[in-house]
Design an enzyme around this catalytic site. Structure first.
Site, PDB file in Angstrom:
ATOM      1  N   CYS A 108      -4.291  10.868   1.938  1.00  0.00           N
ATOM      2  CA  CYS A 108      -3.414   9.694   1.820  1.00  0.00           C
ATOM      3  C   CYS A 108      -1.983  10.014   1.396  1.00  0.00           C
ATOM      4  O   CYS A 108      -1.055   9.728   2.149  1.00  0.00           O
ATOM      5  CB  CYS A 108      -4.034   8.689   0.858  1.00  0.00           C
ATOM      6  SG  CYS A 108      -5.551   7.973   1.529  1.00  0.00           S
ATOM      7  N   LYS A 145       0.834  -1.208   0.000  1.00  0.00           N
ATOM      8  CA  LYS A 145       0.000   0.000   0.000  1.00  0.00           C
ATOM      9  C   LYS A 145       0.875   1.267   0.000  1.00  0.00           C
ATOM     10  O   LYS A 145       0.641   2.208  -0.756  1.00  0.00           O
ATOM     11  CB  LYS A 145      -0.932  -0.026   1.221  1.00  0.00           C
ATOM     12  CG  LYS A 145      -1.729   1.233   1.431  1.00  0.00           C
ATOM     13  CD  LYS A 145      -2.737   1.471   0.327  1.00  0.00           C
ATOM     14  CE  LYS A 145      -3.339   2.864   0.434  1.00  0.00           C
ATOM     15  NZ  LYS A 145      -4.251   3.172  -0.647  1.00  0.00           N
ATOM     16  N   ASN A 188       1.264   4.229  -3.084  1.00  0.00           N
ATOM     17  CA  ASN A 188       1.046   5.667  -2.923  1.00  0.00           C
ATOM     18  C   ASN A 188       2.329   6.461  -3.122  1.00  0.00           C
ATOM     19  O   ASN A 188       2.313   7.564  -3.672  1.00  0.00           O
ATOM     20  CB  ASN A 188       0.431   5.970  -1.554  1.00  0.00           C
ATOM     21  CG  ASN A 188      -1.082   5.770  -1.581  1.00  0.00           C
ATOM     22  OD1 ASN A 188      -1.646   5.456  -2.634  1.00  0.00           O
ATOM     23  ND2 ASN A 188      -1.729   5.947  -0.457  1.00  0.00           N
TER      24      ASN A 188
HETATM   25  N1  LIG Z   1      -9.722   8.060   2.232  1.00  0.00           N
HETATM   26  C1  LIG Z   1      -9.142   7.352   1.281  1.00  0.00           C
HETATM   27  O1  LIG Z   1      -9.222   7.646   0.102  1.00  0.00           O
HETATM   28  C2  LIG Z   1      -8.353   6.127   1.652  1.00  0.00           C
HETATM   29  C3  LIG Z   1      -8.003   5.211   0.641  1.00  0.00           C
HETATM   30  C4  LIG Z   1      -7.280   4.068   0.989  1.00  0.00           C
HETATM   31  C5  LIG Z   1      -6.898   3.873   2.306  1.00  0.00           C
HETATM   32  N2  LIG Z   1      -7.230   4.790   3.265  1.00  0.00           N
HETATM   33  C6  LIG Z   1      -6.823   4.516   4.646  1.00  0.00           C
HETATM   34  O2  LIG Z   1      -7.942   4.013   5.349  1.00  0.00           O
HETATM   35  C7  LIG Z   1      -7.942   4.453   6.712  1.00  0.00           C
HETATM   36  C8  LIG Z   1      -9.221   5.204   7.014  1.00  0.00           C
HETATM   37  O3  LIG Z   1      -9.253   6.371   6.215  1.00  0.00           O
HETATM   38  P1  LIG Z   1     -10.585   7.233   6.056  1.00  0.00           P
HETATM   39  O4  LIG Z   1     -10.292   8.284   5.044  1.00  0.00           O
HETATM   40  O5  LIG Z   1     -11.750   6.328   5.865  1.00  0.00           O
HETATM   41  O6  LIG Z   1     -10.667   7.894   7.524  1.00  0.00           O
HETATM   42  P2  LIG Z   1     -11.864   8.709   8.180  1.00  0.00           P
HETATM   43  O7  LIG Z   1     -11.245   9.691   9.097  1.00  0.00           O
HETATM   44  O8  LIG Z   1     -12.809   9.200   7.122  1.00  0.00           O
HETATM   45  O9  LIG Z   1     -12.665   7.617   9.045  1.00  0.00           O
HETATM   46  C9  LIG Z   1     -12.161   6.977  10.167  1.00  0.00           C
HETATM   47  C10 LIG Z   1     -13.331   6.719  11.129  1.00  0.00           C
HETATM   48  O10 LIG Z   1     -12.889   5.881  12.200  1.00  0.00           O
HETATM   49  C11 LIG Z   1     -13.604   6.258  13.375  1.00  0.00           C
HETATM   50  N3  LIG Z   1     -12.911   5.695  14.552  1.00  0.00           N
HETATM   51  C12 LIG Z   1     -11.747   6.087  15.133  1.00  0.00           C
HETATM   52  N4  LIG Z   1     -11.438   5.281  16.164  1.00  0.00           N
HETATM   53  C13 LIG Z   1     -12.408   4.341  16.231  1.00  0.00           C
HETATM   54  C14 LIG Z   1     -12.634   3.222  17.075  1.00  0.00           C
HETATM   55  N5  LIG Z   1     -11.778   2.873  18.048  1.00  0.00           N
HETATM   56  N6  LIG Z   1     -13.749   2.487  16.879  1.00  0.00           N
HETATM   57  C15 LIG Z   1     -14.609   2.798  15.900  1.00  0.00           C
HETATM   58  N7  LIG Z   1     -14.450   3.845  15.065  1.00  0.00           N
HETATM   59  C16 LIG Z   1     -13.361   4.611  15.225  1.00  0.00           C
HETATM   60  C17 LIG Z   1     -13.625   7.758  13.278  1.00  0.00           C
HETATM   61  O11 LIG Z   1     -14.617   8.328  14.104  1.00  0.00           O
HETATM   62  C18 LIG Z   1     -13.881   7.973  11.782  1.00  0.00           C
HETATM   63  O12 LIG Z   1     -15.281   8.054  11.510  1.00  0.00           O
HETATM   64  C19 LIG Z   1      -6.668   5.281   6.847  1.00  0.00           C
HETATM   65  O13 LIG Z   1      -5.642   4.475   7.313  1.00  0.00           O
HETATM   66  C20 LIG Z   1      -6.384   5.733   5.436  1.00  0.00           C
HETATM   67  O14 LIG Z   1      -5.019   5.998   5.218  1.00  0.00           O
HETATM   68  C21 LIG Z   1      -7.960   5.897   2.968  1.00  0.00           C
END
Ligand SMILES: NC(=O)c1ccc[n+]([C@@H]2O[C@H](COP(=O)([O-])OP(=O)(O)OC[C@H]3O[C@@H](n4cnc5c(N)ncnc54)[C@H](O)[C@@H]3O)[C@@H](O)[C@H]2O)c1
Length: 457
Positions: A270, A214, A218
């Site tokens: 990201c 991953k 990126n």
């Molecule tokens: N956004 C993207 O395009 C993308 C793409 C690929 C990978 N990622 C990766 O995926 C992961 C999530 O990214 P995202 O953009 O969805 O983040 P985000 O901030 O939109 O969502 C994360 C969610 O997790 C919740 N959370 C935090 N701690 C928690 C817990 N203990 N129990 C339950 N819920 C909890 C938060 O309240 C939040 O709603 C990251 O590691 C990111 O790097 C993101």
């Protein structure tokens, strides 16, 4: 299959909704009560094309539910996806507190075998730390339930997330070679079978390689962008057109056309943090990733390019000048403004005495929230931002237009109106949306990125 998604953000909500769409029984957990309330009200908290319909359909069919109940979430899923945020820590490394808190919750309540899937982007070695966290919670209550931690990084793109999840280029899954790992592999294989009907898309590997993949993906994409941006700046000096160069090199199949667009820098949730986190991982092993350091530096400089071009054009005097800004999101089809280039530009303009009228098709509400944070030290500047009703409204009386996000709605504007509304017909195009030759014909002063050869009079 019974699936729990921990963290209902961009990745979690899309993953949950798409897995429900395929007939799975999905439980989405979040600690954010507001988010869960919005979802239970039939709305969705983010802008993502097609997502609302998928969520609504599956909610109505009873295949997806949203809750803050941790114990129920652990009881529900045989497979527990961890999809919480991994923001950068102060030193640039990935902050794993949310991942580890989610792992501990699983360990606290699990009674039978669980597959625990790291879907969040996490540094190499995190699966081991998740294992330890779960094990510690089991030991604390003298429980003996078994589990396996799997790495299944997500490659979806914001703005096309549903499409990407439903039709992935590839699915990367890392399992370990223990009997529990084998069991986990079988369950993951079953879960992803519908995605592999047309052809096998899954790449099976060990856990560490999956975690690394991953970051490598990126880092490579960010490198291509910074590489082209650096060349574009040189093209401006030597009198070459970076768009012609892009076609010229992209036609080589070893290079390819994707991700070679010069512009005003990459942002989002990201690339910036993942490039930093990979560098930080290397430092932990006594290595310096020189290419990635340069990628970051070039990008930081590129986010200032529109501001620098504007300052140069106006002889460093923009006090009292007024600018129209088209595009606030870090890229089209999302309302996400994390690390967006628009924030750097608007900061530069306002702090140098200018005012702005901004327009974005979906980020206007998010912008209000974000600018309060950006100008926490100078709240008086917030009145210098006008939120326009539409793209044309933003132009009224502006000394120039700056384009920061390549929304489709900005690609073919009525240029007669653009000229009428602007005080002077000047465009700074941070995404190279227009052809310089056409701009010259329309008598519009045009500043693209790496295209100055064509705009020279
Ligand atoms: N956004 C993207 O395009 C993308 C793409 C690929 C990978 N990622 C990766 O995926 C992961 C999530 O990214 P995202 O953009 O969805 O983040 P985000 O901030 O939109 O969502 C994360 C969610 O997790 C919740 N959370 C935090 N701690 C928690 C817990 N203990 N129990 C339950 N819920 C909890 C938060 O309240 C939040 O709603 C990251 O590691 C990111 O790097 C993101």
């Amino acid at each position: 299959m019974k699936i729990t998604i921990i963290g209902t953000g961009y990745v979690g909500l899309v993953t949950g909704a798409c897995l429900a769409e395929l007939g799975n029984d999905v439980f989405c957990l979040d600690v954010d009560q507001r988010k869960i309330d919005i979802l239970n009200n039939g709305e969705i908290p983010i802008h993502e094309p097609g997502l609302e319909e998928v969520v609504a359909r599956n909610r109505a069919a009873g295949r997806i539910r949203f809750s803050t109940d941790v114990e129920a979430s652990v009881a529900h899923g045989d497979i527990q996806f961890i999809a919480v945020g991994t923001p950068p820590d102060e030193d640039g490394s990935a902050d794993l507190q949310y991942v580890l808190a989610a792992a501990r919750n699983i360990g606290k309540y699990m009674t039978g075998f669980k597959v625990i899937v790291d879907k969040s982007t996490v540094p190499v070695g995190t699966a081991d730390r998740v294992s330890v966290a779960v094990q510690e919670e089991l030991a604390a209550r003298a429980a003996t339930a078994t589990f396996s931690v799997v790495s299944n990084p997500e490659f979806l793109k914001e703005g096309a997330a549903v499409e990407d999840f439903m039709r992935p280029d590839r699915i990367v899954i890392g399992c370990d070679a223990t009997p529990q790992g084998e069991k986990a592999r079988d369950m993951m294989k079953k879960l992803y079978t519908p995605f592999n009907r047309n052809r096998e898309r899954t790449y099976w590997m060990d856990v560490r390689s999956a975690e690394f993949t991953k970051y490598a993906a990126n880092a490579m994409l960010a490198t291509r962008i910074s590489f082209m941006n650096e060349l574009a700046n040189l093209a401006d000096h030597v009198g070459a057109d970076i768009e012609a160069v892009r076609h010229g090199i992209g036609s080589d199949p070893r290079i390819g056309h994707s991700f070679l667009y010069a512009g005003c820098g990459y942002g989002g949730s990201c690339f910036p943090k993942d490039v930093q986190a990979l560098e930080r991982t290397a430092q932990d092993y006594g290595l310096n990733l020189l290419i990635l350091q340069a990628v970051e530096e070039v990008n930081a400089r590129q986010k200032q390019i529109l501001g620098a071009k504007i300052m140069q054009r106006f002889d460093n005097q923009i006090v009292g000048k007024h600018f129209a800004i088209w595009g606030l999101a870090f890229k089209p089809n999302t309302d996400d403004m994390r690390a967006a280039s628009s924030r750097v530009l608007i900061g530069e303009l306002l702090r140098n005495g200018a005012t702005v009228a901004v327009y974005d098709p979906v980020s206007m509400e998010e912008a209000k929230r974000v600018f309060e944070l950006d100008f926490y030290d100078a709240p008086e500047l917030l009145v210098s931002i006008r939120y326009a009703e539409n793209p044309m409204d933003a132009l009224n009386g502006a000394d120039a237009l700056a384009i920061v996000t390549e929304w489709k709605a900005f690609r073919s504007p009525d240029f007669d109106q653009v000229k009428q509304r602007l005080k002077q017909a000047v465009i700074f195009d941070g995404r190279n949306l227009f052809e310089p030759a056409v701009m010259t014909e329309l008598d519009i002063e045009y500043h693209g990125i790496g295209r100055s050869v064509l705009t020279r009079k």
